[in-house]
Design an enzyme around this catalytic site. Sequence first.
Site, PDB file in Angstrom:
ATOM      1  CG  LEU A  15       3.021 -14.563  -4.572  1.00  0.00           C
ATOM      2  CD1 LEU A  15       2.712 -13.736  -5.817  1.00  0.00           C
ATOM      3  CD2 LEU A  15       4.484 -15.009  -4.576  1.00  0.00           C
ATOM      4  N   GLY A  18      -3.099 -10.429   4.074  1.00  0.00           N
ATOM      5  CA  GLY A  18      -3.319  -9.384   5.056  1.00  0.00           C
ATOM      6  C   GLY A  18      -4.543  -8.577   4.704  1.00  0.00           C
ATOM      7  N   GLY A  21      -7.523  -9.538   1.861  1.00  0.00           N
ATOM      8  CA  GLY A  21      -7.299 -10.549   0.841  1.00  0.00           C
ATOM      9  C   GLY A  21      -5.944 -11.231   0.895  1.00  0.00           C
ATOM     10  CB  VAL A  23      -1.226 -11.568  -3.447  1.00  0.00           C
ATOM     11  CG1 VAL A  23      -0.661 -11.625  -4.858  1.00  0.00           C
ATOM     12  CG2 VAL A  23      -1.962 -10.253  -3.225  1.00  0.00           C
ATOM     13  CE  LYS A  37      -6.292  -7.288  -3.539  1.00  0.00           C
ATOM     14  NZ  LYS A  37      -6.102  -5.832  -3.707  1.00  0.00           N
ATOM     15  CG  ASP A 128      -2.408   3.283  -1.745  1.00  0.00           C
ATOM     16  OD1 ASP A 128      -1.787   4.128  -1.060  1.00  0.00           O
ATOM     17  OD2 ASP A 128      -2.549   2.108  -1.396  1.00  0.00           O
TER      18      ASP A 128
END
Length: 508
Positions: A15, A18, A21, A23, A37, A128
């Site tokens: 999916l 970067g 890790g 996904v 992940k 975040d």
Amino acid sequence: MPVERFGPYVVMEELASGGMGRVLLARSPGGRTVAVKTLLADSADDRRRFAREVRIAQRVRGLYTASVVEADAEAAKPWMATEYIPAPSLRDLVDSCGVLGAGALHWVAAGVAEALLSIHAAGLVHRDIKPSNVLLPVEGPRVIDFGISQAHDVTRTQAALGTVAYASPEQARGEPTTVASDVFSLGATLFHLAVGRAPYRDGGAGSALEQLVRTAAGELDVTGLPGDLEELILPCLRFDAAARPEPAQIVARSQERLAERPSARGGEDWLPGNWIEAIERHRTQRMRAVREAQRRVDPDARTQLVHPPRPTARMAMQPGAGQATRRPRTLLLVTGGAAATLAVGALLVLRPWTAEAGSSGAGKPDGPVGILPVMSESPGVCPADSPEGRSWTSDDRQTCVVTAGEKGLTIGQFKNVRAYYQSDNGLNGWTVEVTLNDSDRAAFTRLTDRVAGQSRPQNELAFVIRDSDRLLASPAILEKIAGPKVPVAINLKKNEARFIAQALGAPS
């Protein structure tokens, strides 16, 4: 080519990738779709950070976050499997569909603020919150990515770990982050939804150093913010962290606005049409991609639809209610008398989704439909130790039923599946109704006769997809039903009715 696995989960496609890790889209042995992940880097520090992220994510529980299904931070390649949510982010939606009006924005604000309540209740600060970290199914917003979250009792002096354009001034200065820091980021995110940019001068543009200095100094530019949103957003953006509202106050303030339209419920009532179309288009595309990925991994395997995201809890509509309340379950009951009333007397609008009003028909369901007596029922997703082949989780992820150890009835295709709206007999919502084939009526009647009159939940029949773990409906049976028309779920929102009706074979 060997199949990539993480624990029991078979990888179907990537999916995103970067940074540290990847996904991945993966499936469980039972066919459940998850997002995995995994760590790309392999230093001791990277592994410690990933293990910490896993521990943090596992602590968070709530309707507005993506739950962790399973994880192994000690594996050769550490991984974490979470619930897969096939929905676009707030950032994607603003970029493609434009900004939101006040009503829709209050609805989103309430959902994200409730997510913060869940996160903070676990003793965490997200650190975040930003438009790209909030996914938006029609049922309600979901906060993701706890990669830089921290416990309340952890003190850090490392500068600017979050995305600077949505970070609080104290976070940009490298000071300890608190609940109030997440509130600032929520305010910045809501500002982006209302105006189309971040609230800092130049909209967060410029070099990383310029952004950091601007954020640390709290150099805001809130021009363009509609006046009817100032009371909601501007208090969140106060420079003094102690002066910002608590997430519960944001929920309460949003409830007051939502209460002005007491008949409105989920996103389909609040969001503009182009947002709803974009959300549904994204979901349809992702579901199609999942099926194609499943075929690539195992061409002979039966493919299944992705579970729809669980519905958001409905907001209490009385001003000052103080907190959100869970919407009453809408999969209620059928009886012999009610079946006739629902199917004939209260029919107001019949809308098979793409057919003309009054038309009928049914295609193949998502899989063979089992109708099984319920033995037990519990809230939430069925735990891992539930009886195999007898445990079923509702598509809204709110109910687990365990069925009795008998075959029940299996139906490959109904004679007809339809959904219609009704506002009579104390009901105000959508009903999903199936018409049984003549060959299935006798067996169904025997099932209803056997469970009718028992105490709950033994008086329920579970409508399930046999080759998955999906529970579509679990109506209570008050008396024997001869059919052939059976309303299996009532008082639904239109989107909920669509999920169930299409799973049962309604025209799509």
